[in-house]
Design a protein around this motif. Structure first.
Motif, PDB file in Angstrom:
ATOM      1  N   ALA A  89      15.156   7.519  25.026  1.00 30.92           N
ATOM      2  CA  ALA A  89      15.780   7.013  26.246  1.00 30.92           C
ATOM      3  C   ALA A  89      16.754   8.025  26.848  1.00 30.92           C
ATOM      4  O   ALA A  89      16.878   8.114  28.075  1.00 30.92           O
ATOM      5  N   ASP A  90      17.439   8.776  26.010  1.00 29.91           N
ATOM      6  CA  ASP A  90      18.359   9.798  26.516  1.00 29.91           C
ATOM      7  C   ASP A  90      17.578  10.873  27.273  1.00 29.91           C
ATOM      8  O   ASP A  90      17.923  11.253  28.395  1.00 29.91           O
ATOM      9  N   LEU A 224      21.615   5.683  35.406  1.00 27.02           N
ATOM     10  CA  LEU A 224      20.776   6.370  34.423  1.00 27.02           C
ATOM     11  C   LEU A 224      21.630   6.943  33.291  1.00 27.02           C
ATOM     12  O   LEU A 224      21.217   6.930  32.131  1.00 27.02           O
ATOM     13  N   VAL A 225      22.820   7.430  33.635  1.00 25.03           N
ATOM     14  CA  VAL A 225      23.732   7.962  32.620  1.00 25.03           C
ATOM     15  C   VAL A 225      24.123   6.852  31.646  1.00 25.03           C
ATOM     16  O   VAL A 225      24.144   7.049  30.424  1.00 25.03           O
ATOM     17  N   ALA A 226      24.420   5.663  32.168  1.00 26.96           N
ATOM     18  CA  ALA A 226      24.816   4.541  31.304  1.00 26.96           C
ATOM     19  C   ALA A 226      23.697   4.170  30.344  1.00 26.96           C
ATOM     20  O   ALA A 226      23.924   3.980  29.135  1.00 26.96           O
ATOM     21  N   ILE A 227      22.469   4.084  30.849  1.00 27.77           N
ATOM     22  CA  ILE A 227      21.345   3.684  29.989  1.00 27.77           C
ATOM     23  C   ILE A 227      21.124   4.705  28.883  1.00 27.77           C
ATOM     24  O   ILE A 227      21.024   4.364  27.700  1.00 27.77           O
ATOM     25  N   GLY A 228      21.050   5.981  29.246  1.00 35.18           N
ATOM     26  CA  GLY A 228      20.787   7.013  28.247  1.00 35.18           C
ATOM     27  C   GLY A 228      21.903   7.170  27.243  1.00 35.18           C
ATOM     28  O   GLY A 228      21.659   7.386  26.047  1.00 35.18           O
ATOM     29  N   THR A 229      23.155   7.046  27.698  1.00 33.28           N
ATOM     30  CA  THR A 229      24.304   7.230  26.806  1.00 33.28           C
ATOM     31  C   THR A 229      24.390   6.120  25.766  1.00 33.28           C
ATOM     32  O   THR A 229      24.570   6.379  24.577  1.00 33.28           O
ATOM     33  N   VAL A 230      24.263   4.870  26.215  1.00 31.15           N
ATOM     34  CA  VAL A 230      24.336   3.746  25.275  1.00 31.15           C
ATOM     35  C   VAL A 230      23.136   3.760  24.330  1.00 31.15           C
ATOM     36  O   VAL A 230      23.282   3.569  23.110  1.00 31.15           O
ATOM     37  N   ALA A 231      21.950   4.018  24.870  1.00 31.22           N
ATOM     38  CA  ALA A 231      20.743   3.988  24.039  1.00 31.22           C
ATOM     39  C   ALA A 231      20.744   5.087  22.991  1.00 31.22           C
ATOM     40  O   ALA A 231      20.151   4.926  21.923  1.00 31.22           O
ATOM     41  N   ASP A 232      21.416   6.216  23.268  1.00 33.64           N
ATOM     42  CA  ASP A 232      21.437   7.319  22.303  1.00 33.64           C
ATOM     43  C   ASP A 232      22.516   7.143  21.242  1.00 33.64           C
ATOM     44  O   ASP A 232      22.667   7.985  20.358  1.00 33.64           O
ATOM     45  N   LEU A 248      27.454   0.911  34.572  1.00 35.95           N
ATOM     46  CA  LEU A 248      27.220  -0.529  34.473  1.00 35.95           C
ATOM     47  C   LEU A 248      27.545  -1.225  35.790  1.00 35.95           C
ATOM     48  O   LEU A 248      26.855  -2.165  36.200  1.00 35.95           O
ATOM     49  N   LYS A 249      28.589  -0.759  36.443  1.00 43.58           N
ATOM     50  CA  LYS A 249      28.940  -1.328  37.757  1.00 43.58           C
ATOM     51  C   LYS A 249      27.778  -1.134  38.735  1.00 43.58           C
ATOM     52  O   LYS A 249      27.394  -2.057  39.469  1.00 43.58           O
ATOM     53  N   ARG A 250      27.191   0.046  38.717  1.00 46.90           N
ATOM     54  CA  ARG A 250      26.062   0.326  39.612  1.00 46.90           C
ATOM     55  C   ARG A 250      24.833  -0.488  39.201  1.00 46.90           C
ATOM     56  O   ARG A 250      24.086  -0.980  40.050  1.00 46.90           O
ATOM     57  N   LEU A 251      24.607  -0.627  37.891  1.00 42.73           N
ATOM     58  CA  LEU A 251      23.477  -1.424  37.423  1.00 42.73           C
ATOM     59  C   LEU A 251      23.584  -2.875  37.887  1.00 42.73           C
ATOM     60  O   LEU A 251      22.577  -3.522  38.177  1.00 42.73           O
ATOM     61  N   ALA A 276      26.750  -9.160  34.546  1.00 42.28           N
ATOM     62  CA  ALA A 276      25.772  -9.722  33.617  1.00 42.28           C
ATOM     63  C   ALA A 276      25.122  -8.661  32.756  1.00 42.28           C
ATOM     64  O   ALA A 276      24.754  -8.907  31.611  1.00 42.28           O
ATOM     65  N   VAL A 277      24.918  -7.459  33.305  1.00 40.88           N
ATOM     66  CA  VAL A 277      24.350  -6.359  32.536  1.00 40.88           C
ATOM     67  C   VAL A 277      25.501  -5.600  31.884  1.00 40.88           C
ATOM     68  O   VAL A 277      26.379  -5.053  32.563  1.00 40.88           O
ATOM     69  N   THR A 278      25.512  -5.564  30.570  1.00 41.93           N
ATOM     70  CA  THR A 278      26.584  -4.942  29.808  1.00 41.93           C
ATOM     71  C   THR A 278      26.012  -3.831  28.930  1.00 41.93           C
ATOM     72  O   THR A 278      24.798  -3.608  28.892  1.00 41.93           O
ATOM     73  N   ALA A 279      26.883  -3.161  28.202  1.00 38.19           N
ATOM     74  CA  ALA A 279      26.416  -2.151  27.244  1.00 38.19           C
ATOM     75  C   ALA A 279      25.507  -2.804  26.204  1.00 38.19           C
ATOM     76  O   ALA A 279      24.543  -2.193  25.731  1.00 38.19           O
ATOM     77  N   ARG A 280      25.789  -4.035  25.859  1.00 40.17           N
ATOM     78  CA  ARG A 280      24.949  -4.756  24.898  1.00 40.17           C
ATOM     79  C   ARG A 280      23.554  -4.987  25.477  1.00 40.17           C
ATOM     80  O   ARG A 280      22.550  -4.917  24.762  1.00 40.17           O
ATOM     81  N   THR A 281      23.484  -5.247  26.788  1.00 44.39           N
ATOM     82  CA  THR A 281      22.186  -5.412  27.448  1.00 44.39           C
ATOM     83  C   THR A 281      21.361  -4.142  27.319  1.00 44.39           C
ATOM     84  O   THR A 281      20.150  -4.187  27.051  1.00 44.39           O
ATOM     85  N   ILE A 282      22.012  -3.001  27.520  1.00 43.64           N
ATOM     86  CA  ILE A 282      21.301  -1.726  27.383  1.00 43.64           C
ATOM     87  C   ILE A 282      20.828  -1.546  25.945  1.00 43.64           C
ATOM     88  O   ILE A 282      19.673  -1.182  25.693  1.00 43.64           O
ATOM     89  N   ALA A 283      21.734  -1.818  24.995  1.00 47.88           N
ATOM     90  CA  ALA A 283      21.412  -1.575  23.586  1.00 47.88           C
ATOM     91  C   ALA A 283      20.289  -2.474  23.086  1.00 47.88           C
ATOM     92  O   ALA A 283      19.451  -2.043  22.283  1.00 47.88           O
ATOM     93  N   LEU A 284      20.229  -3.724  23.561  1.00 47.42           N
ATOM     94  CA  LEU A 284      19.276  -4.691  23.002  1.00 47.42           C
ATOM     95  C   LEU A 284      18.062  -4.942  23.878  1.00 47.42           C
ATOM     96  O   LEU A 284      17.033  -5.429  23.386  1.00 47.42           O
TER      97      LEU A 284
END
Length: 889
Positions: A89-90, A224-232, A248-251, A276-284
């Protein structure tokens, strides 16, 4: 949590008091910041604000100028660019980000993401194919830092290589036009833990700025930075946390069609928006599905989803969701087989490191399966998918175990490897697996990795300490994840008024808890058991405001039967009870007293007078160590204090408090020998002078208000430039061995801001006057000192206290704008009618204080720019040891 020891983080009263005073936050919030490694006011303010604009310039990254210059040339010549990424994902988000950035710049790049079968990193046959297709520039994202042979191949093929990566470099770097990696030697970029997509974002920022579009244009890519950073699973600290927060604000506000479609395909219960979309949302949810494309399919499917328009998004999202289901099925089989191999080998589960290999496993899932083994056995785990004579594997660590260093230690048995402290990947010959296992066991035995058996808690509190305002402040610590754990508070000995299971399956626990006459509701998800909870509990929780009732409640994480005070004290922290606080050693008493001083309305940032009992003659010293403009002052200070006695000199009380507290936190083994002094601790001055002179203190942090002389064997470190010639003259004669100058222009700019308390600028006076006029509209105004101080701090006067308030009053009074007189607890103020504008220099106090400010800044400039040779003579030092700009000591 059964069987785990609970440990409350030790309090740091001095730094906590400074945060509470200057930032206006709750003491619990302040302690939570300290527990997360936020050890300066500047860091704390930036942490809470989380502004992308305040982040370090991308131009601070080594290699960035060369990278941007090559990309600009490609834009101008319309060259073909290849973005070479990774299959996770990163790597996928980094490739998508750079593709969109280059498209914005006017180029249609091509992307290549390797399959798991092809393997991680650059491959010469792939490069050759793209060269034949007309590619002249290759930019890597999330890979390339160890591509030595491939870099040579690029050169031979006539392609220029730009490497952007975040993995740990080896002993050498690939030969490239530019290498951009914050971890490379000689890179002054202060934050080292960016994900691959974070480094790509910095490149996009710099490219846009160089093209005149403005650095802020890259902020459209932060989702995109938020998704890749949390997922990595890189640390959500420092810049990563700020980038993820903004992403996350942009998401939530404007999600890409592909992201929205992926949430819908996953049947995520909430739509983007309102957090509603949080870091946990990205991770899970998002991260696993994007990763699934590279693990059991083609990573280009995930890239296409992120870049897709609305009409194509749903079909591509459905594909990723199906791939994720297949990934879950295969992963479960792998984990079961791996556990059987571990459990079936006598004593294997007790080894400090687990190494498991099997033919037929899917290489793309070894990392996930390794994570599951870590969770089960509390040990670092390395899984290897064998395929004939070779295998590909992944390693995952536990706290204190550096996976990359472990792989480096076993490098003789590997074909290739890469990674970072928490995770790594490698390839290996099948006949080298046992030798690899032995090498890892040797490394683990040497490093002795701690096993995670303790639950770390932020603070012990009473229920009466909790407020909705505290719950809102703790929300500012989001997003939370790796390196920035969820807030955990503990309350001891609370009474259970009511307890009942709730939820469709009755597996959640609803409680009504009471302590000290104060009651709160609590909810513990998944905590309902067969038996009712004991009547008195110790509970771990986080205070939240219920989205249903709007009232404060506790979100419980764990509970146990209430313990006595002995166990509470054993679990850390300084437990305060009705019998009073335990007294510490003399040094601890000093810190406690200083914390109380900070809470008073004193001016913490004004230069202090030198305490003189007698004039000091200039003292000869051994060396002048010139570390002015050192790129990492704190690291240098830590190295200087190792194994030697030192005095660290700063000009103002707040700096003495902050430096002393930070050193105690950063150097816990030296903490008992660290003490400090400023003018507000006058009663301790004589005792500290005697101790410093005899060498009984390891590290003394002080302002010139201490006066006196240091012992001949004590080094003197000037950590911030002193403010007045009188202070420098004291330094000249204060004794000691080596004199070390460890400050720069940045510290002078800090002084400029601090001097607003003694020489308020026009904007401060104007704002202060408007506030007074607004509140005095109905006649005479009575203003408390605390209120006046609050106004000045709000407008940006750091450390404001009584002296700063009365300076502002005096200037306004001399201009005929107000009259004032002291009354009990504050001031009586009469705002005068205004006829025409006022000329600020007409106020004698304004002229005098601003003249003083100019003298201070001029004095500091002298000691910033004067050559070391001249300063050596001024301070009567024997020789000069240069350093600073290159980071050396």
């Amino acid at each position: 949590m059964a069987g785990e020891r609970w440990h409350v983080a030790p309090e740091e009263p001095l730094l906590r008091a400074l945060f509470v005073r200057e930032l206006g936050i709750h003491p619990v919030t302040a302690q939570c910041l300290i527990n997360r490694g936020v050890w300066s006011l500047r860091e704390a303010a930036e942490f809470l604000a989380g502004e992308v604009a305040a982040l370090e310039s991308p131009w601070s990254l080594k290699g960035m100028r060369d990278a941007v210059a090559r990309l600009r040339a490609a834009v101008e010549k319309k060259e073909r660019i290849l973005i070479y990424g990774d299959y996770d994902a990163d790597g996928v988000t980094a490739a998508a980000l750079l593709f969109l950035a280059l498209k914005e710049a006017g180029l249609e790049a091509v992307c290549h993401l390797p399959s798991r079968e092809e393997g991680y990193g650059l491959k010469e046959p792939v490069l050759r194919g793209f060269r034949e297709a007309g590619v002249t520039v290759v930019v890597t994202v999330d890979c390339g830092i160890s591509a030595y042979r491939e870099a040579v191949a690029c050169c031979e093929l006539g392609m220029d290589l730009v490497v952007t990566d975040h993995h740990q470099p080896g002993a050498m770097l690939p030969e490239a036009v530019a290498v951009v990696n914050p971890k490379q030697e000689g890179c002054s970029y202060p934050y080292k833990d960016l994900a691959g997509v974070g480094v790509a974002f910095k490149l996009a920022e710099a490219l846009f700025e160089s093209l005149g579009k403005g650095r802020g244009r890259a902020e459209d890519l932060l989702d995109l930075v938020a998704i890749g950073t949390v997922a990595d699973v890189v640390p959500l600290t420092g810049e990563n946390r700020v980038l993820v927060r903004a992403g996350l604000k942009r998401l939530n506000e404007s999600p890409r069609p592909g992201v929205q479609a992926l949430l819908q395909a996953a049947q995520y219960p909430a739509s983007p928006g309102a957090g509603a979309v949080t870091a946990r949302t990205i991770a899970l949810v998002l991260g696993p599905r994007i990763n699934a494309a590279g693990r059991v399919g083609d990573p280009h499917a995930a890239l296409e989803l992120l870049l897709s328009r609305e009409e194509a998004a749903a079909e591509r999202a459905a594909l990723l969701d199906r791939l994720n289901q297949e990934r879950q099925r295969i992963e479960s089989l792998m984990v079961a087989e791996a556990q059987a191999l571990v459990d079936g080998r006598p004593g294997e589960s007790e080894q400090p490191v687990l190494v498991v290999a099997r033919e037929g496993w899917m290489p793309g899932l070894t990392g996930l399966a390794a994570n599951r083994l870590v969770d089960r056995y509390n040990r670092p785990a390395f899984l290897i998918a064998l395929n004939g004579s070779e295998g590909r594997g992944s390693g995952r660590g536990t706290p204190g175990f550096d996976v990359f260093r472990a792989l480096e230690h076993a490098a003789a048995h590997l074909i290739e490897f890469g990674g970072h402290p928490g995770a790594g990947g490698f390839s290996i010959r099948a006949d080298a697996v046992e030798a690899f296992r032995e090498a890892l066991l040797e490394y683990a035995g040497r490093e002795r990795p701690p096993l995670p058996q303790t639950l770390e808690l932020d603070a012990a509190v009473k229920l009466t300490d909790l407020t909705p305002e505290l719950a809102a402040e703790l929300d500012l610590l989001e997003p939370q994840g790796c390196g920035n754990p969820p807030v955990r508070l503990v309350a001891y000995g609370v009474e259970v008024e009511d307890a009942r299971p709730v939820g469709a399956n009755g597996n959640h626990l609803k409680l009504r808890l009471r302590q000290g006459g104060f009651s709160l509701d609590a909810i513990g998800f998944g905590l309902a058991g067969d038996a009712a909870p004991p009547p008195r509990l110790d509970v771990i929780f986080r205070p939240v405001v219920s989205g249903v009732t709007g009232r404060l409640e506790l979100k419980m994480e764990a509970f146990r039967e209430a313990a006595g005070k002995e166990r509470m004290k054993d679990e850390g922290g300084r437990i305060k009870d009705e019998e009073g606080r335990a007294r510490g050693v003399a040094g601890e008493d000093l810190f406690e007293k200083a914390a109380r001083y900070i809470s008073q309305l004193t001016d913490l940032y004004l230069p202090e007078e030198v305490h003189r009992e007698k004039a000091l003659a200039p003292t000869a010293r051994e060396r002048l160590v010139d570390l002015r403009e050192h790129p990492d002052r704190w690291r240098a200070l830590g190295q200087l204090l190792a194994g030697r006695k030192a005095a660290v000199v700063v000009p103002v009380p707040a700096a003495a408090c902050e430096v002393a507290a930070r050193l105690r936190l950063a150097l816990p083994e030296k903490a008992p020998g660290i003490v400090f002094f400023h003018g507000g601790l006058a009663e301790q001055r004589r005792a500290l002078v005697e101790l410093a002179a005899t060498g009984e203190i390891d590290v003394l942090v002080t302002t010139p208000a201490l006066g006196g002389q240091f012992a001949a064997e004590r080094d003197v470190v000037v950590f911030e430039p002193l403010c007045t010639w009188a202070q420098w003259e004291w330094l000249r004669g204060c004794g000691g061995r080596d004199l070390i100058l460890l400050f720069g222009r940045r510290e002078r700019e800090t002084t400029r801001r601090r001097l607003a308390g003694i020489a308020p600028p026009r904007r401060v006076l104007l704002w202060f006057y408007h506030c007074l006029r607004q509140h005095a509209a109905r006649g005479v105004l009575r203003l408390g000192l605390a209120e006046a101080v609050g106004v000045l701090r709000q407008v940006g006067v750091p450390g404001a206290g009584r002296r700063a308030v009365e300076t502002a009053f005096q200037v306004l009074s001399e201009l005929g704008l107000i009259s004032f007189s002291p009354v009990a607890g504050g001031y009586r103020i009469q705002v005068q009618p205004v006829a025409g504008k006022r000329f600020l220099p007409a106020a004698p106090t304004f002229r005098k204080r601003h003249s003083y400010k100019r003298e201070v800044l001029s004095c500091q400039r002298h000691f910033l720019v004067t050559p070391a040779e001249a300063l050596k003579d001024y301070f009567r030092c024997g020789i000069i040891t240069p350093g600073g700009a290159d980071g050396s000591l």
